[in-house]
Structure formats: C-alpha cells, structure tokens
Design a protein around this motif. Structure first.
Motif, PDB file in Angstrom:
ATOM      1  N   LEU A 143       0.849  -1.139  -0.016  1.00 16.61           N
ATOM      2  CA  LEU A 143      -0.124   0.041  -0.042  1.00 16.61           C
ATOM      3  C   LEU A 143       0.838   1.249   0.122  1.00 16.61           C
ATOM      4  O   LEU A 143       0.419   2.200   0.537  1.00 16.61           O
ATOM      5  N   SER A 185      -7.720  -2.765   3.821  1.00 15.59           N
ATOM      6  CA  SER A 185      -7.080  -2.725   2.372  1.00 15.59           C
ATOM      7  C   SER A 185      -6.459  -4.150   2.103  1.00 15.59           C
ATOM      8  O   SER A 185      -6.341  -4.390   1.176  1.00 15.59           O
ATOM      9  N   ILE A 189      -5.927  -5.993  -1.859  1.00 16.11           N
ATOM     10  CA  ILE A 189      -4.417  -6.397  -2.200  1.00 16.11           C
ATOM     11  C   ILE A 189      -4.608  -7.749  -2.655  1.00 16.11           C
ATOM     12  O   ILE A 189      -4.277  -8.369  -3.679  1.00 16.11           O
ATOM     13  N   GLN A 222     -14.320  -1.489   9.752  1.00 16.96           N
ATOM     14  CA  GLN A 222     -14.094  -0.566   8.820  1.00 16.96           C
ATOM     15  C   GLN A 222     -14.671  -1.158   7.408  1.00 16.96           C
ATOM     16  O   GLN A 222     -14.918  -2.441   7.378  1.00 16.96           O
ATOM     17  N   GLY A 296     -12.678   8.775   3.924  1.00 21.17           N
ATOM     18  CA  GLY A 296     -11.085   9.126   3.250  1.00 21.17           C
ATOM     19  C   GLY A 296     -11.121   8.245   1.985  1.00 21.17           C
ATOM     20  O   GLY A 296     -11.804   7.275   1.600  1.00 21.17           O
ATOM     21  N   VAL A 304       0.738   1.173  -5.956  1.00 19.68           N
ATOM     22  CA  VAL A 304       0.087   0.019  -5.373  1.00 19.68           C
ATOM     23  C   VAL A 304      -0.740  -0.913  -6.498  1.00 19.68           C
ATOM     24  O   VAL A 304      -0.502  -2.003  -6.284  1.00 19.68           O
ATOM     25  N   GLY A 321     -12.365   4.416   2.182  1.00 21.96           N
ATOM     26  CA  GLY A 321     -12.383   3.899   3.594  1.00 21.96           C
ATOM     27  C   GLY A 321     -13.046   4.449   4.568  1.00 21.96           C
ATOM     28  O   GLY A 321     -13.046   5.750   4.555  1.00 21.96           O
TER      29      GLY A 321
HETATM   30  C1  2NL Z   1      -9.963   6.454   5.987  1.00 25.63           C
HETATM   31  C2  2NL Z   1      -9.161   6.485   4.749  1.00 25.63           C
HETATM   32  C3  2NL Z   1      -9.155   5.034   2.849  1.00 25.63           C
HETATM   33  C4  2NL Z   1      -8.266   3.631   1.024  1.00 25.63           C
HETATM   34  C5  2NL Z   1      -8.639   3.801   2.272  1.00 25.63           C
HETATM   35  C6  2NL Z   1      -7.283   1.851  -0.380  1.00 25.63           C
HETATM   36  C7  2NL Z   1      -7.065   0.379  -0.507  1.00 25.63           C
HETATM   37  C8  2NL Z   1      -6.215   0.255  -1.692  1.00 25.63           C
HETATM   38  C9  2NL Z   1      -5.761   0.775  -2.426  1.00 25.63           C
HETATM   39  C10 2NL Z   1      -5.885   2.259  -2.005  1.00 25.63           C
HETATM   40 CL1  2NL Z   1      -6.081  -1.649  -1.895  1.00 25.63          CL
HETATM   41  N1  2NL Z   1      -6.539   2.741  -1.131  1.00 25.63           N
HETATM   42  N2  2NL Z   1      -8.022   2.157   0.628  1.00 25.63           N
HETATM   43  C11 2NL Z   1      -8.123   4.650   0.180  1.00 25.63           C
HETATM   44  C12 2NL Z   1      -8.378   5.803   0.807  1.00 25.63           C
HETATM   45  C13 2NL Z   1      -8.625   6.183   1.977  1.00 25.63           C
HETATM   46  O1  2NL Z   1      -9.333   5.092   4.023  1.00 25.63           O
HETATM   47  O2  2NL Z   1      -9.867   7.175   6.634  1.00 25.63           O
HETATM   48  N3  2NL Z   1     -10.331   5.158   6.616  1.00 25.63           N
HETATM   49  C14 2NL Z   1     -10.725   5.328   7.697  1.00 25.63           C
END
Ligand code: 2NL
Length: 367
Positions: A143, A185, A189, A222, A296, A304, A321
């Motif tokens: 990541l 995440s 992946i 989550q 987010g 990635v 997420g």
């Molecule tokens: C947040 C933010 C996020 C992601 C999670 C993600 C997963 C992969 C690739 C790229 Cl495999 N991004 N996940 C992306 C942006 C934000 O979470 O505040 N979470 C509580």
C-alpha cells in the motif's frame, strides 16, 4: 463377646439412621477416628496374651469392618438421594409456551453492515473478505506505506512475536512480520493479486489498532471500497460516494464536500465531508450549515497497482474507506463508541433492530 455384638448392633443402627453426610461424618469420627471407640478396642489387642488375642482379634476386626461397611453403604445412599433431589429441582418443563416475542435483536453494526452491502450490491459491487491476521507486505508495503510511517510503529499496530519472520517482506508470499490488520485494505490487495480487473468490491470487517478512549476502541469495524478498470477518474469516485451517502442517510439533499488530503495509497487523495443542518439543537444530515468528515478516498496510487502486478498505464481506479461504527453512530444517534462492545442487554434492547427490520432515520444524527 456379647458387649462387642451389642456395640456392633448399636453402631450399625445409628449409621443407618444418619440424616445427612455431616451427621455420618460425625459417627465415623466417633467410631473409627483416632480417639474413636472401635479404634480404642483395636488398641487393647496389643496388651493381650497370645491366646486372648487369637480369640478377640477376629471379633474386634470384624466389628471394625462392619462399622466401616455400614458407613460406606450409608454414604452411597445419602449421595444418591442428594443427586436425586438436585435433578428433581432442575427439571425443565418442555411443554412451557414459547416467549410472546423474540428476545434477541440485531446489533447496529450488523444492521449497518447489511445496509452497506445492499446499497453497494445495487451499484454492482461484490463483498470481499479476508483474514484478520495478515502479513506486513499486504497490510503496509503493497500500500506504499513506508518503513518509517507512524502507522507501522508498535504503539499503533498489534504485531505477533515471531523472531524467525522479523522484518518486512519485499513481496507477496515472502512472509514478513505477522500482525492484526489495521485496515481492510489487505483484502483489496488480495483481490488485485488474485483476479483480473475489472474489479468492483467492498471489504467490510474487523480491524485492530492499539488505541483506546471514548472515540477509539482497539477493535473496530471498517469498510473500504475499490474499483479498478480502464479510464476511471475522480468523477466516478464522486458519483459513487454521493449515490452511496444519499442511499445510506435516506435523503436526496445530502451534499458532499471534497477536500484535498494525503494517504500513501491514493494520489490524489480526497477527504469527504457531508453537510448537516441544525434542527432543534440536533445535527441532521442534509443541507450545508456545517460539515462532518465521513470518508477518506482517492485515486489508487500507481505504485499500489504496480505492487499488485498490474500495469498502471492500462488500469486505474479509486478507493475509499470509513468506519462502520462511526457511520452507525451518525445514522442512529449513539454518542459513546465503547457501548457498542459492552454487550449490555439494555443498550442492545434500545438500539438493536428486529431481525427483518426496515432501516429508518429514527435516531437522527449525533454530533
Ligand atoms: C480512512 C481512509 C482510505 C483507502 C482507504 C485503499 C485501498 C487500496 C488502495 C488504495 Cl487496496 N486505497 N483504501 C483509500 C483511501 C482512504 O481510508 O480514513 N479510513 C478510515
């Protein structure tokens, strides 16, 4: 001789009449204890002439044996009666009628998880799951989270002690330290390394961080989402999140505000706020009097996509997420996260849902 017979008759009669185990124990001490009457008779054998001992020995030993046998028999009878009484008291009447209404309820976290799965299924997303125990590579390295990132520090991540695997791994399947996943995440992946795009998934589940106060619990829920396809851009991200949030909060007037942000795994990264209106001192989702951060997100970082063995010039995507517990609090108006995991039956009765309930905006949204 006659004395010994009388003694035996009396002793066996009293033992047979012992009312309970403690009375029986009293009799055992009285006859066979160190200072007991039968024990005293046994001691007299030592002072007898050989002839006397020859005749008296078998009689006194016979007395001791009868008393001992009587105690054993009475003990077994009393214990059997005790068990019988206990079993009689514990009888379950299977003919009793069932309760008038169901006693259990669906936890708000389960309810919200179900709502999310349904909303995203309507948009063509599949639900993906994976293990809660992960490796360093899938949770961090793939990541684009650098070795020095604060999230990797011991005080944020629960690592497993394993000296043979110490240190991070350079690629999938190479081992590396094992840990409790800090986000979902690694599920994405796993999906990207296992199947060909196009990919449209949500990954809901438990995640773990070494954190505990009124708004943080060491385990929380989550949900992340991932789309990988050709020609994906920020417009697709905004439409998807807007459609999702309007469905989730059951209002058409949900307004989104996208702010530039930073995550190692997305570039560009955007934080998503929803607007609220204050009605009778309460914040209600909709309008734009104030803003609350709910998600987010961003375009998946090229690094990635590359780490998962895909060509970033061919495939692009977006990801997002957010916390499921937090979404539940906002929608159904709870204010203390810790109560989610206390298992207090009164809280569950108040906030729980009936098994086949249709979700409503009953609680409004909290702070
Ligand atoms: C947040 C933010 C996020 C992601 C999670 C993600 C997963 C992969 C690739 C790229 Cl495999 N991004 N996940 C992306 C942006 C934000 O979470 O505040 N979470 C509580």
């Amino acid at each position: 001789m006659a004395d010994l017979q009388q003694l035996e008759l009396d002793a066996v009669a009293r033992i047979g009449a012992a009312a309970d185990l403690s009375a029986l124990e009293g009799l055992r001490v009285e006859f066979l204890g160190k200072q007991g009457s039968v024990s005293a008779l046994l001691k007299t054998l030592g002072g007898m002439s050989p002839d006397e001992r020859q005749s008296q020995g078998p009689l006194i030993n016979g007395l001791r044996q009868s008393v001992s046998d009587a105690i054993t028999a009475r003990k077994a009878a009393l214990e059997a009666a005790e068990l019988e009484a206990k079993l009689a008291g514990e009888t379950i009447d299977l003919t009793l009628p069932a309760p008038d209404s169901a006693r259990g309820s669906v936890h708000p976290v389960s309810q919200v998880m179900d709502e999310l799965a349904e909303i995203f299924a309507d948009m063509g997303f599949a639900v993906a799951t994976g293990p809660e125990i992960e490796d360093d590579w899938r949770n961090f390295t793939a990541l684009n989270i650098p070795e020095t990132h604060p999230a990797r520090a011991m005080h944020d991540t629960f690592y497993f002690p394993d000296e043979k695997r110490a240190g991070p791994a350079a690629g999938p399947g190479e081992g590396g330290r094992m840990l409790l996943r800090t986000h979902t995440s690694p599920v994405q992946i796993r999906t990207m390394t296992a199947q060909e795009p196009p990919i449209r998934i949500i990954a809901p589940g438990r995640v773990y961080r070494s954190d505990s106060d009124a708004t943080h619990t060491p385990m929380f829920h989550q949900i992340e989402g991932l789309v990988i396809d050709k020609g994906i851009n920020l417009g697709h991200l905004k439409w998807t999140l807007e459609t999702f949030l309007r469905a989730f909060f059951e209002r058409d007037d949900v307004v989104l505000r996208l702010r530039p942000s930073y995550f190692p795994f997305t570039e560009p990264s955007v934080e998503v706020d929803v607007g609220y209106t204050v009605i009778k001192g309460k914040r209600v989702i909709g309008g734009s009097e104030g803003w609350m951060e709910v998600l987010g997100s961003g375009m998946v970082n090229r690094k990635v996509i590359e780490a998962c063995g895909l060509d970033p010039d061919e495939w692009q995507g977006f990801a997002f997420g957010t916390g499921v517990d937090r979404l539940a609090m906002l929608k159904y108006g709870m204010d203390d996260l810790r109560a989610f995991f206390d298992g207090d039956i009164r809280w569950l009765r108040h906030y729980g849902f009936a098994a086949l309930d249709v979700p409503t905006l009953s609680g409004g949204v909290g702070a």
